[in-house]
Scaffold this active site. Structure first.
Site, PDB file in Angstrom:
ATOM      1  N   ASP A  54      -6.705   2.086   7.831  1.00 10.69           N
ATOM      2  CA  ASP A  54      -6.303   2.522   6.396  1.00 10.69           C
ATOM      3  C   ASP A  54      -6.142   1.470   5.941  1.00 10.69           C
ATOM      4  O   ASP A  54      -6.540   0.356   5.027  1.00 10.69           O
ATOM      5  CB  ASP A  54      -5.540   3.365   6.157  1.00 10.69           C
ATOM      6  CG  ASP A  54      -6.511   4.676   5.691  1.00 10.69           C
ATOM      7  OD1 ASP A  54      -7.790   4.242   6.403  1.00 10.69           O
ATOM      8  OD2 ASP A  54      -5.954   5.516   5.544  1.00 10.69           O
ATOM      9  N   ASP A  93      -3.078  -0.302  10.419  1.00  7.73           N
ATOM     10  CA  ASP A  93      -3.855   0.014  11.177  1.00  7.73           C
ATOM     11  C   ASP A  93      -5.289   0.413  10.452  1.00  7.73           C
ATOM     12  O   ASP A  93      -4.950  -0.587   9.310  1.00  7.73           O
ATOM     13  CB  ASP A  93      -3.556   2.064  11.257  1.00  7.73           C
ATOM     14  CG  ASP A  93      -3.111   2.545   9.781  1.00  7.73           C
ATOM     15  OD1 ASP A  93      -2.965   1.736   8.847  1.00  7.73           O
ATOM     16  OD2 ASP A  93      -3.140   3.284   9.219  1.00  7.73           O
ATOM     17  N   GLU A 130       0.782  -1.344  -0.217  1.00  5.20           N
ATOM     18  CA  GLU A 130      -0.055  -0.192  -0.473  1.00  5.20           C
ATOM     19  C   GLU A 130       0.976   1.226  -0.074  1.00  5.20           C
ATOM     20  O   GLU A 130       1.391   1.132   0.601  1.00  5.20           O
ATOM     21  CB  GLU A 130      -1.012  -0.229   1.178  1.00  5.20           C
ATOM     22  CG  GLU A 130      -1.400   1.465   1.245  1.00  5.20           C
ATOM     23  CD  GLU A 130      -1.670   1.553   3.061  1.00  5.20           C
ATOM     24  OE1 GLU A 130      -1.175   0.762   4.081  1.00  5.20           O
ATOM     25  OE2 GLU A 130      -2.134   2.415   2.720  1.00  5.20           O
ATOM     26  N   ASP A 174      -0.430  -1.008   6.269  1.00  2.00           N
ATOM     27  CA  ASP A 174      -0.103  -0.354   7.188  1.00  2.00           C
ATOM     28  C   ASP A 174      -1.452  -1.246   8.404  1.00  2.00           C
ATOM     29  O   ASP A 174      -2.289  -1.982   7.902  1.00  2.00           O
ATOM     30  CB  ASP A 174      -0.376   0.900   7.260  1.00  2.00           C
ATOM     31  CG  ASP A 174       0.879   1.866   6.998  1.00  2.00           C
ATOM     32  OD1 ASP A 174       1.364   1.504   6.885  1.00  2.00           O
ATOM     33  OD2 ASP A 174       0.455   2.828   6.292  1.00  2.00           O
TER      34      ASP A 174
END
Ligand code: 0RA
Length: 634
Positions: free
Chosen positions: A500, A498, A423, A496
């Site tokens: 997102d 997280d 990403e 990641d």
């Protein structure tokens, strides 16, 4: 029905071979073999119910988790003396291999389990087994240890009613692990209550002090309803096609067309779940195909210029098929594919006329189904051109067509090569520098990955990020997907840690699941596990994937060694290439999660529901997938 007494039971052989080679009789001494003991006893009780003699079955998993009791309210196993052996019939059933009514003519029909045949195997492999029978106005009991009777059957006292109760405790000298899995037993009992309608099945789990009752007057029709409700798939017609037949071959079938893009058929033989592609499933597919085609041809419903394939006809079909046959033969790695050749045409001819009849007598339903089929054919033809274009571009031989953003590796095409889908550009940069260039390729994804759940295939292919991915993998997409052309041994999503990142991983997983299903079912898809924290304690550096690991590391290594220094990574882009290599890329030190598809119907539901608009729900989805995924130390 002729009366069945002890003299009908044929004496075959003793139980020594069972204890010597348990695997020959129950398929192994692992968890599957252990549960097989329960299925043998359960099948006997179910047989008694199927033959119309019992209507209540109960199974108890005792508090220790390693012993069970299974009860039915059938006729009770005969306790009178066998004329030749001078033993009770009960004793013969539990101590003599293959003793039982099944192989004898004229006694009674059994379509399902072994009715006494497997009881001796369970007895041989149990440290303790106690049979209690109620019949002839009394209660009787006989006890066994490792297949050896501890005395003759004895009368305990007067009793009302009839029935059989079997308590058994698997022998720990045979089975390395003797604990039953309550969830596995529960599932089997629930399915049994659907496959044998009208039988009330109670599961008492004393390990958790819970009790459940399963009872379904509508049998597999109710089972199909439950599956559809759980999947939240939209159906194409209101009521299901239901067939219940029992002339020589017992066949139960429930079918419903949905808007799903796959076909999902659950099949059972003698109450045992069976894998895809068995002769019964193939017979069913053939029968459905011919019935629908006949209907369409008779009514001239095919539009000009459209050809309907067998896959078009069955697209979106959800069904449950249950058959009972005398001597099933199983094949395949997990021995779950039915192999009896005669069953193919038998099922085909059992289902075809009734399906055709049903279509002809429910014209509005038939119309909706045919419209669904024509739509499937049109969608397939429309997307074929686009698919071929992408497939052509992704031909392995033509490296020039690989996407510009892809940093390929020299080992591409080999089993030990890996593609990291990363990403963001900056993370992509770190991965490119940090990787092992020989074996690891990197494809950075920049823009938004399209949510394929609400997009047509041609839209999907217009999305640059996704079409680059398709080209890099080299297998094409959709029905023309060919896994043998996969350019990498593993496909690893690196996002990641997280929300997102989770969102993007979810979109990618959805895309792969929907349009490259075999990639996922072949276990080629992984999630990388980048750390969220760096923890420096003195001269040591530790990495933590989450809060839990952070706490663990501090607890284990942080005591009395000065203040630890904790860094939280904001994103992969912040990580130095060397750090990314050490923590996430290096096969010797990293951890990967393999994404597995346990159940297509449930996965459909999860995706349908969670790929909507609610971001927090998407987040949960990926977390759940990650938990289901098996942890690998690679
Ligand atoms: C043979 C004959 C009869 C009953 C059974 C077998 C029987 C076996 C099992 C195993 C579990 N539960 C069972 N219930 C019954 C009875 C024949 C008769 O009474 O005429």
């Amino acid at each position: 029905m002729p009366s069945y007494t002890a003299k009908d039971i044929t004496v075959l052989e003793g139980l020594e071979p069972v204890r010597k080679r348990p695997g020959m009789y129950i398929g192994g001494v692992g968890s599957t073999g252990l549960h097989h003991l329960a299925w043998e006893i359960l099948d006997n009780a179910i047989d008694e119910a199927m033959n119309g003699h019992a209507s209540n079955i109960s199974a108890t998993l005792h508090e220790d988790g390693s012993s069970m009791t299974i009860t039915d309210d059938g006729r009770g196993i005969p306790v009178d003396k066998h004329p030749q052996s001078k033993k009770s019939a009960l004793e013969v059933v539990f101590t003599v291999l293959h003793a039982g009514g099944k192989f004898e003519h004229g006694s009674y029909k059994t379509a399902g389990g072994l009715h006494g045949v497997g009881a001796s195997v369970v007895c041989a492999l149990s440290k303790e087994l106690v049979v209690t029978v109620k019949r002839d106005g009394a209660q009787w009991e006989q006890r066994f240890r490792q297949g050896i009777p501890q005395g003759a059957v004895k009368k305990l006292g007067p009793a009302r009613g009839t029935g059989t109760t079997v308590f058994f405790r698997p022998d720990a000298t045979i089975f390395p692990k003797v604990e039953f899995d309550a969830a596995v037993i529960r599932e089997r009992l629930e399915v049994a209550s659907y496959l044998h309608k009208g039988v009330k099945v109670v599961f008492e789990d004393d390990t958790t002090k819970t009790r459940e009752t399963f009872e379904h007057a509508d049998g597999i029709e109710a089972y199909l309803k439950k599956l559809l409700a759980a999947s939240s798939l939209r159906t194409v017609h209101e009521s299901a096609f239901v067939l219940g037949k029992d002339n020589g071959l017992r066949v139960d079938l429930a079918l419903q067309w949905t808007e799903s893009t796959d076909e999902q058929i659950r099949s059972y033989v003698n109450g045992i779940p069976t894998g895809s592609g068995g002769t019964h499933e193939n017979g069913l597919r053939a029968g459905i195909g011919k019935a629908v085609r006949n209907f369409i041809d008779t009514h001239s419903l095919t539009p000009k210029g459209v050809t309907l394939t067998a896959d078009d006809i069955r697209e979106g079909l959800v069904g449950v098929l249950s058959i009972f046959i005398a001597e099933p033969q199983f094949q395949g790695q997990t021995k779950d594919r039915l192999n009896n050749p005669e069953i193919l045409s038998a099922i085909d001819s059992a289902v075809r006329p009734p399906i055709e009849h049903w279509l002809n007598h429910n014209l509005s339903v038939a119309e909706a189904i045919v419209a669904r089929i024509i739509l499937a054919a049109r969608a397939r033809e429309a997307s074929r051109a686009a698919q071929q274009e992408v497939t052509r571009k992704s031909a392995t031989s033509n490296r020039l067509n690989l996407p510009g953003k892809l940093s390929d590796c020299s080992a591409s095409g080999r089993e030990d090569s890996e593609l990291f889908i990363v990403e963001g550009d900056s993370a992509g940069g770190s991965a490119k520098q940090g990787r092992d260039r020989g074996r690891q390729a990197v494809l950075p994804l920049r823009g938004k990955v399209l949510n394929v759940e609400s997009a047509s295939l041609s839209k999907v292919l217009e999305n640059k990020e996704l079409s680059d991915l398709v080209t890099a993998l080299g297998c094409g997409i959709g029905k023309s997907f060919d896994i043998t052309r996969l350019r990498y041994g593993r496909v690893i999503i690196l996002a990641d840690a997280d929300s997102d990142g989770n969102h993007i991983a979810t979109l990618l997983l959805t895309f792969i699941y929907r349009h490259m299903t075999p990639l996922m079912t072949a276990g080629k898809v992984y999630l990388a596990q980048p750390p969220l924290y760096r923890i420096d304690i003195g001269k040591e550096t530790h990495w933590a994937l989450d809060e839990g690991q952070k706490a663990q590391i501090l607890e284990r290594h942080g005591k009395g060694r000065g203040a630890p220094e904790i860094t939280r990574f904001k994103g992969l882009g912040e990580m130095m290439p060397k750090v990314l290599w050490e923590t996430t890329l290096n096969p010797k030190t990293r951890r990967l999660l393999r994404v597995e598809v346990a159940d297509h119907i449930m996965t459909d539901r999860v995706i349908n529901e969670l790929m909507g608009k609610d971001a927090s729900a998407r987040f949960r989805f990926i977390m759940e997938r990650a938990e289901e995924a098996r942890e690998l130390d690679v």
